[in-house]
Motif scaffolding. Structure first.
Motif, PDB file in Angstrom:
ATOM      1  N   ALA A   1     -44.288  28.304  25.960  1.00  0.00           N
ATOM      2  CA  ALA A   1     -43.179  27.721  25.211  1.00  0.00           C
ATOM      3  C   ALA A   1     -43.449  26.254  24.885  1.00  0.00           C
ATOM      4  CB  ALA A   1     -41.883  27.851  26.015  1.00  0.00           C
ATOM      5  N   ALA A   2     -44.016  25.511  25.835  1.00  0.00           N
ATOM      6  CA  ALA A   2     -44.325  24.098  25.604  1.00  0.00           C
ATOM      7  C   ALA A   2     -45.380  23.938  24.512  1.00  0.00           C
ATOM      8  CB  ALA A   2     -44.799  23.452  26.903  1.00  0.00           C
ATOM      9  N   LEU A   3     -46.394  24.814  24.517  1.00  0.00           N
ATOM     10  CA  LEU A   3     -47.411  24.778  23.467  1.00  0.00           C
ATOM     11  C   LEU A   3     -46.787  25.045  22.105  1.00  0.00           C
ATOM     12  CD1 LEU A   3     -50.326  24.698  22.433  1.00  0.00           C
ATOM     13  CD2 LEU A   3     -50.541  27.117  23.084  1.00  0.00           C
ATOM     14  N   ALA A   4     -45.883  26.026  22.046  1.00  0.00           N
ATOM     15  CA  ALA A   4     -45.219  26.349  20.780  1.00  0.00           C
ATOM     16  C   ALA A   4     -44.393  25.166  20.283  1.00  0.00           C
ATOM     17  CB  ALA A   4     -44.331  27.583  20.956  1.00  0.00           C
ATOM     18  N   VAL A   5     -43.722  24.467  21.192  1.00  0.00           N
ATOM     19  CA  VAL A   5     -42.927  23.298  20.797  1.00  0.00           C
ATOM     20  C   VAL A   5     -43.821  22.235  20.157  1.00  0.00           C
ATOM     21  CG1 VAL A   5     -41.557  21.348  21.654  1.00  0.00           C
ATOM     22  CG2 VAL A   5     -41.102  23.666  22.499  1.00  0.00           C
ATOM     23  N   VAL A   6     -44.970  21.965  20.751  1.00  0.00           N
ATOM     24  CA  VAL A   6     -45.901  20.961  20.203  1.00  0.00           C
ATOM     25  C   VAL A   6     -46.374  21.372  18.806  1.00  0.00           C
ATOM     26  CG1 VAL A   6     -48.168  19.896  20.500  1.00  0.00           C
ATOM     27  CG2 VAL A   6     -46.664  20.179  22.470  1.00  0.00           C
ATOM     28  N   LEU A   7     -46.787  22.639  18.651  1.00  0.00           N
ATOM     29  CA  LEU A   7     -47.251  23.116  17.345  1.00  0.00           C
ATOM     30  C   LEU A   7     -46.138  23.067  16.302  1.00  0.00           C
ATOM     31  CD1 LEU A   7     -49.379  26.209  18.467  1.00  0.00           C
ATOM     32  CD2 LEU A   7     -50.242  24.039  17.569  1.00  0.00           C
ATOM     33  N   LEU A   8     -44.924  23.350  16.729  1.00  0.00           N
ATOM     34  CA  LEU A   8     -43.808  23.361  15.785  1.00  0.00           C
ATOM     35  C   LEU A   8     -43.377  21.957  15.381  1.00  0.00           C
ATOM     36  CD1 LEU A   8     -41.725  26.343  17.159  1.00  0.00           C
ATOM     37  CD2 LEU A   8     -42.953  26.226  14.983  1.00  0.00           C
ATOM     38  N   VAL A   9     -43.659  20.973  16.204  1.00  0.00           N
ATOM     39  CA  VAL A   9     -43.432  19.590  15.779  1.00  0.00           C
ATOM     40  C   VAL A   9     -44.355  19.272  14.600  1.00  0.00           C
ATOM     41  CG1 VAL A   9     -43.707  17.165  16.434  1.00  0.00           C
ATOM     42  CG2 VAL A   9     -42.575  18.765  17.991  1.00  0.00           C
TER      43      VAL A   9
ATOM     44  N   LEU B   1     -46.398  33.289  20.119  1.00  0.00           N
ATOM     45  CA  LEU B   1     -45.927  32.716  21.377  1.00  0.00           C
ATOM     46  C   LEU B   1     -44.438  32.988  21.592  1.00  0.00           C
ATOM     47  CD1 LEU B   1     -47.826  29.302  21.201  1.00  0.00           C
ATOM     48  CD2 LEU B   1     -48.360  31.231  22.691  1.00  0.00           C
ATOM     49  N   ASN B   2     -43.636  32.814  20.530  1.00  0.00           N
ATOM     50  CA  ASN B   2     -42.197  33.051  20.644  1.00  0.00           C
ATOM     51  C   ASN B   2     -41.896  34.488  21.040  1.00  0.00           C
ATOM     52  OD1 ASN B   2     -39.225  32.155  19.797  1.00  0.00           O
ATOM     53  ND2 ASN B   2     -39.608  34.163  18.879  1.00  0.00           N
ATOM     54  N   ASP B   3     -42.531  35.435  20.341  1.00  0.00           N
ATOM     55  CA  ASP B   3     -42.217  36.842  20.592  1.00  0.00           C
ATOM     56  C   ASP B   3     -42.853  37.357  21.878  1.00  0.00           C
ATOM     57  OD1 ASP B   3     -40.998  36.517  18.147  1.00  0.00           O
ATOM     58  OD2 ASP B   3     -41.576  38.494  17.408  1.00  0.00           O
ATOM     59  N   ALA B   4     -43.966  36.739  22.291  1.00  0.00           N
ATOM     60  CA  ALA B   4     -44.537  37.100  23.592  1.00  0.00           C
ATOM     61  C   ALA B   4     -43.578  36.713  24.714  1.00  0.00           C
ATOM     62  CB  ALA B   4     -45.886  36.412  23.791  1.00  0.00           C
ATOM     63  N   ILE B   5     -42.985  35.533  24.575  1.00  0.00           N
ATOM     64  CA  ILE B   5     -41.998  35.093  25.567  1.00  0.00           C
ATOM     65  C   ILE B   5     -40.782  36.016  25.548  1.00  0.00           C
ATOM     66  CG2 ILE B   5     -40.404  33.229  26.175  1.00  0.00           C
ATOM     67  CD1 ILE B   5     -42.546  31.297  24.997  1.00  0.00           C
TER      68      ILE B   5
ATOM     69  N   MET C   1     -33.633  22.621   7.790  1.00  0.00           N
ATOM     70  CA  MET C   1     -33.696  21.777   8.989  1.00  0.00           C
ATOM     71  C   MET C   1     -35.059  21.956   9.657  1.00  0.00           C
ATOM     72  SD  MET C   1     -29.870  22.466  10.537  1.00  0.00           S
ATOM     73  CE  MET C   1     -30.124  21.286  11.854  1.00  0.00           C
ATOM     74  N   PRO C   2     -36.076  21.233   9.215  1.00  0.00           N
ATOM     75  CA  PRO C   2     -37.427  21.405   9.755  1.00  0.00           C
ATOM     76  C   PRO C   2     -37.503  21.269  11.276  1.00  0.00           C
ATOM     77  CG  PRO C   2     -37.471  20.020   7.797  1.00  0.00           C
ATOM     78  CD  PRO C   2     -36.033  20.220   8.141  1.00  0.00           C
ATOM     79  N   TYR C   3     -36.772  20.316  11.840  1.00  0.00           N
ATOM     80  CA  TYR C   3     -36.907  20.055  13.272  1.00  0.00           C
ATOM     81  C   TYR C   3     -36.081  21.017  14.131  1.00  0.00           C
ATOM     82  CZ  TYR C   3     -39.589  15.985  11.998  1.00  0.00           C
ATOM     83  OH  TYR C   3     -40.564  15.172  11.495  1.00  0.00           O
TER      84      TYR C   3
ATOM     85  N   LEU D   1     -49.996  28.824   7.574  1.00  0.00           N
ATOM     86  CA  LEU D   1     -49.683  30.223   7.865  1.00  0.00           C
ATOM     87  C   LEU D   1     -50.221  30.645   9.225  1.00  0.00           C
ATOM     88  CD1 LEU D   1     -50.316  31.948   4.407  1.00  0.00           C
ATOM     89  CD2 LEU D   1     -48.118  31.546   5.524  1.00  0.00           C
ATOM     90  N   PHE D   2     -51.440  30.231   9.549  1.00  0.00           N
ATOM     91  CA  PHE D   2     -52.021  30.612  10.837  1.00  0.00           C
ATOM     92  C   PHE D   2     -51.297  29.922  12.003  1.00  0.00           C
ATOM     93  CE2 PHE D   2     -56.057  31.515   8.325  1.00  0.00           C
ATOM     94  CZ  PHE D   2     -55.842  32.893   8.354  1.00  0.00           C
ATOM     95  N   ILE D   3     -50.891  28.676  11.800  1.00  0.00           N
ATOM     96  CA  ILE D   3     -50.180  27.970  12.878  1.00  0.00           C
ATOM     97  C   ILE D   3     -48.798  28.583  13.100  1.00  0.00           C
ATOM     98  CG2 ILE D   3     -49.135  25.777  13.585  1.00  0.00           C
ATOM     99  CD1 ILE D   3     -51.427  24.337  12.180  1.00  0.00           C
ATOM    100  N   ILE D   4     -48.060  28.849  12.026  1.00  0.00           N
ATOM    101  CA  ILE D   4     -46.729  29.436  12.186  1.00  0.00           C
ATOM    102  C   ILE D   4     -46.852  30.867  12.713  1.00  0.00           C
ATOM    103  CG2 ILE D   4     -46.425  30.401   9.857  1.00  0.00           C
ATOM    104  CD1 ILE D   4     -43.761  28.537  11.928  1.00  0.00           C
ATOM    105  N   GLY D   5     -47.944  31.556  12.352  1.00  0.00           N
ATOM    106  CA  GLY D   5     -48.191  32.880  12.909  1.00  0.00           C
ATOM    107  C   GLY D   5     -48.458  32.819  14.404  1.00  0.00           C
ATOM    108  N   LEU D   6     -49.215  31.805  14.839  1.00  0.00           N
ATOM    109  CA  LEU D   6     -49.479  31.616  16.267  1.00  0.00           C
ATOM    110  C   LEU D   6     -48.191  31.290  17.020  1.00  0.00           C
ATOM    111  CD1 LEU D   6     -51.334  31.285  18.715  1.00  0.00           C
ATOM    112  CD2 LEU D   6     -51.798  28.939  17.953  1.00  0.00           C
TER     113      LEU D   6
END
Length: 412
Positions: free
Chosen positions: A183-191, A32-36, A85-87, A23-28
């Motif tokens: 955005a790059a940080l969010a991509v890594v966390l979302l992997v 990041l997504n909404d800040a962008i 579709m997780p990915y 929950l905390f990771i998806i919240g982070l």
């Protein structure tokens, strides 16, 4: 035999426990997504000066961003309800990365519109699937889980004024390109999230199939539920129109009426959005205690005195009223999502897409209309008019109460 016996126990335990790490990771990631995404309206004062854009053109930019995101969210949600579709999560943020990079180097109005469309596409993929991840990790605390997830997004939106004051004002348009790092940080966390999501699907595949089969027989398409959904969407639209007007245009109002600098006006808007983030966080637990319908009704109607008076008070009082308005109005943000998801069980992605995505789409339409009104009559008159929108909260009294929704959920 022992492993087979252990599997159902694992499923049961996972479904009941709240997985706070996820929950905390998806919240982070939501932050990041909404800040962008919030960089776009945050750039409006910069673009208005550097490119000479009109309020109507700024409204079109907001429309392009939010409409693409909103129209696609229910579509993505419906598709992934049938085939998760997780990915898609890291893929969506990769689109956002390209969009924010393009925005930083756009040389004309058309390029700006194309760039924000990419950002909107990324957001349309992230939101329904992010909400599904929060639902999967919620256990028995759905209200709290949605609050953790949604407060990430609202905090990201609240950062927009600071982004303007600290990055965009000194660096100008090129400063937007720095958010490719976020955005790059969010991509890594979302992997990482996608790997967990995929493993969770493998463990709970049989349970998911059973729930989908059960959901086909539910009363989710009855006239009563359709009426309740229509009411909740009306309330969400009213809230979105008001927030869209304040987010996109209040800075211009403060500059004109209070003779503020761009930086000072952004701090006022920051206060409004940060208060909204706090309201989002507390709304879920409050609804668990006092009921979803009560919190939804309260959040709309208790906002009215402050939203109406904001344009008619001195700047220091307006600051206080902005804090109160942001906090109270946004207590219903995560609550309306959970309310809709419980109205139509088994359609997590679709309900997320409708309550969050379609709401922002209506906010996008509102942006164009409000921008046109501001050009036509004045920014002062437009800001004064939108203060009455929370009065539509009176329709919340027509919503079925929590016990009735629970009966529909459990009895079918």
């Amino acid at each position: 035999m022992t492993q087979q016996a252990a599997l159902p126990a694992k499923v049961t335990n996972t479904s009941e426990s709240t997985i706070y790490k996820i929950l905390f990771i998806i919240g982070l990631c939501h932050l990041l997504n909404d800040a962008i995404q919030s960089v776009v309206p945050a750039m409006f004062p910069i673009l208005e000066k550097s490119m000479g854009l009109t309020f109507t053109q700024l409204g079109i930019i907001a429309f392009s961003l939010n409409m693409v995101s909103s129209v696609m969210q229910p579509v993505v949600g419906t598709f992934t309800d049938k085939k998760p579709m997780p990915y898609a999560l890291p893929i969506g943020l990769t689109l956002t990365l390209f969009g924010i990079l393009g925005l930083g180097f756009a040389s004309n109005f058309g390029m700006i519109v194309v760039s924000v469309i990419f950002i909107g596409l990324g957001s349309s993929v992230f939101h329904p699937e992010g909400s599904r991840v929060a639902h999967m990790a919620a256990g028995n605390r759905r209200g709290l889980a949605q609050s953790i997830y949604q407060v990430g997004g609202n905090t990201g939106q609240a950062l927009a004024p600071l982004i303007t004051a600290l990055i965009l004002v000194p660096l100008g348009q090129i400063g937007a390109s720095w958010f490719t790092i976020a955005a790059a940080l969010a991509v890594v966390l979302l992997v990482y999230i996608a790997i967990w999501y995929n493993q969770r699907l493998a463990v709970t595949s049989n349970t998911t199939k059973r729930k989908k089969a059960d959901s086909e027989n539910m009363i989710g398409l009855s006239k009563d539920v359709k009426k309740a959904l229509a009411l909740i969407l009306l309330l969400i639209f009213a809230r979105s129109w008001y927030i869209s007007g304040m987010t996109n245009f209040y800075a211009f109002y403060a500059i004109k009426v209070y003779s503020m600098t761009i930086k000072a006006s952004q701090l006022y808007l920051f206060a409004f959005l940060v208060a909204g983030a706090f309201g989002t966080f507390f709304g879920g637990p409050l609804s668990d205690r006092f009921g979803k319908k009560r919190i939804i009704s309260f959040s709309m109607l208790a906002t009215v005195p402050f939203s109406i008076l904001i344009p008619f008070v001195p700047s220091y009082i307006a600051f206080i009223f902005l804090l109160l308005t942001g906090f109270i109005l946004m207590t219903s943000f995560s609550v309306t999502v959970v309310y809709a998801q419980e109205l139509v069980p088994g359609k997590i992605g679709l309900m997320s897409g409708l309550t969050v995505g379609l709401a922002f789409g209506m906010g996008a339409i509102g942006s164009v209309g409000l921008g046109y009104i501001a050009d036509l009559i004045s920014i002062q008159s437009m800001v004064s008019c939108i203060g009455i929108l929370p009065l539509l909260g009176l329709t919340a009294f027509l919503l079925p109460n929590d016990n009735k929704v629970r009966e529909w959920y459990q009895g079918n």
